[in-house]
Design a protein around this motif. Structure first.
Motif, PDB file in Angstrom:
ATOM      1  N   SER A  46      -7.085  -1.835   0.069  1.00 33.32           N
ATOM      2  CA  SER A  46      -7.969  -1.159   1.237  1.00 33.32           C
ATOM      3  C   SER A  46      -9.081  -1.918   1.462  1.00 33.32           C
ATOM      4  CB  SER A  46      -8.588   0.463   0.648  1.00 33.32           C
ATOM      5  OG  SER A  46      -7.304   1.401   0.215  1.00 33.32           O
ATOM      6  N   ARG A  95      -7.827  -1.989   5.220  1.00 35.65           N
ATOM      7  CA  ARG A  95      -8.257  -0.735   5.576  1.00 35.65           C
ATOM      8  C   ARG A  95      -9.932  -0.669   5.971  1.00 35.65           C
ATOM      9  NH1 ARG A  95      -3.383   2.623   5.248  1.00 35.65           N
ATOM     10  NH2 ARG A  95      -4.451   4.445   5.304  1.00 35.65           N
ATOM     11  N   TYR A 146       0.809  -1.090   0.004  1.00 37.30           N
ATOM     12  CA  TYR A 146       0.097   0.027  -0.094  1.00 37.30           C
ATOM     13  C   TYR A 146       0.984   1.024  -0.067  1.00 37.30           C
ATOM     14  CZ  TYR A 146      -3.822   2.844   1.390  1.00 37.30           C
ATOM     15  OH  TYR A 146      -4.931   4.011   1.132  1.00 37.30           O
ATOM     16  N   ASP A 158     -11.631   4.084   2.678  1.00 38.39           N
ATOM     17  CA  ASP A 158     -10.600   4.068   2.175  1.00 38.39           C
ATOM     18  C   ASP A 158     -10.681   3.614   0.699  1.00 38.39           C
ATOM     19  OD1 ASP A 158      -8.718   5.520   3.930  1.00 38.39           O
ATOM     20  OD2 ASP A 158      -8.710   3.435   5.015  1.00 38.39           O
ATOM     21  N   GLU A 159     -11.247   2.776   0.641  1.00 42.83           N
ATOM     22  CA  GLU A 159     -11.678   1.857  -0.833  1.00 42.83           C
ATOM     23  C   GLU A 159     -12.566   2.948  -1.486  1.00 42.83           C
ATOM     24  OE1 GLU A 159     -14.084  -1.944  -2.497  1.00 42.83           O
ATOM     25  OE2 GLU A 159     -14.154  -1.524  -0.323  1.00 42.83           O
TER      26      GLU A 159
END
Length: 244
Positions: free
Chosen positions: A218, A222, A190, A226-227
């Motif tokens: 993500s 995450r 990432y 974020d995605e």
């Protein structure tokens, strides 16, 4: 979510100045330049989901005809490889893995022929991406010996040109496909992808694909926010893109 799934298929790259231009008639520019403009249009249509597969296929055929006039065999076969790669991806888009596979094999062969005349980072990258696509179409990631070959081709692409962002992305994508369950690795990946994305010299398609891969990573390590943010950035890069 067909388009999200397809980003992981790894991709031909175009130079950003080409993406915004409409392909001219073949007698306006030298054939090689004309072919690149036409192929850039087909590649952008594929990644953004614009137009139809048949229309993009027609553009790829026009590009191939233009490339056939290039005298330098290393350059000619490299561009032929790019045409075969995009045709294979278009065939996958039309839901035919079996029919797509010969185009990926052809792309690998053409890239190999190009390399027999002159080594280039781009020829290694295209060869690696075509191999990646072939493996995807066969679903052989866990057992195929070809994986080691495409990993080596991607490393050679980066070693030959450390500024080739598309090659760096291809190498990261190939490793990701093999190691995506390792959270420590994914965190490191990432950070590397964020750094690559921040470069000012990357082309439109590579920027788009980095965003798509960051969205995929993500999703694993995450948050949904974020995605969604990376998917939004991808859509800003290629406005024609929409999440299916």
């Amino acid at each position: 979510m067909m388009r999200i799934g397809l980003f992981i298929l790894a991709a031909a790259t175009v130079f950003s100045p080409l993406c915004a231009q409409t392909a001219p008639e073949e007698d306006v520019l030298p054939q090689g330049e004309t072919g690149l403009l036409i192929l850039a249009q087909a590649e952008q249509r594929y990644w953004s989901g614009e137009g139809t597969e048949i229309g993009s296929w027609g553009l790829a055929d026009r590009a191939h005809r233009a490339f056939s006039y290039i005298a330098d065999p290393a350059e000619r076969y490299l561009y032929f490889a790019r045409v075969s790669l995009i045709k294979g991806r278009l065939m996958l888009e039309m839901r035919s893995r079996v029919k797509a596979r010969p185009f990926f094999q052809e792309a690998m062969d053409m890239a190999e022929t190009s390399l027999s005349y002159a080594e280039s980072s781009e020829a290694y990258r295209i060869r690696a991406e075509a191999g990646y696509e072939w493996l995807y179409s066969k679903r052989l990631w866990r057992s195929s010996k070809l994986y080691d070959n495409i990993s080596e081709w991607s490393r050679q692409a980066v070693n030959m040109d450390s500024q080739n962002a598309a090659a760096e992305f291809a190498a990261a994508l190939i490793v990701y496909r093999k190691s995506r369950r390792d959270k420590e690795f994914l965190n490191s990946l990432y950070a590397s992808l964020e750094k690559l994305y921040s470069r000012s010299d990357i082309d439109v398609i590579t920027s788009f694909r980095i965003c798509m891969l960051l969205a995929e990573v993500s999703k694993k390590i995450r948050t949904k926010t974020d995605e969604a943010e990376w998917l939004k950035k991808a859509a800003e890069i290629l406005p024609g893109y929409e999440e299916d």
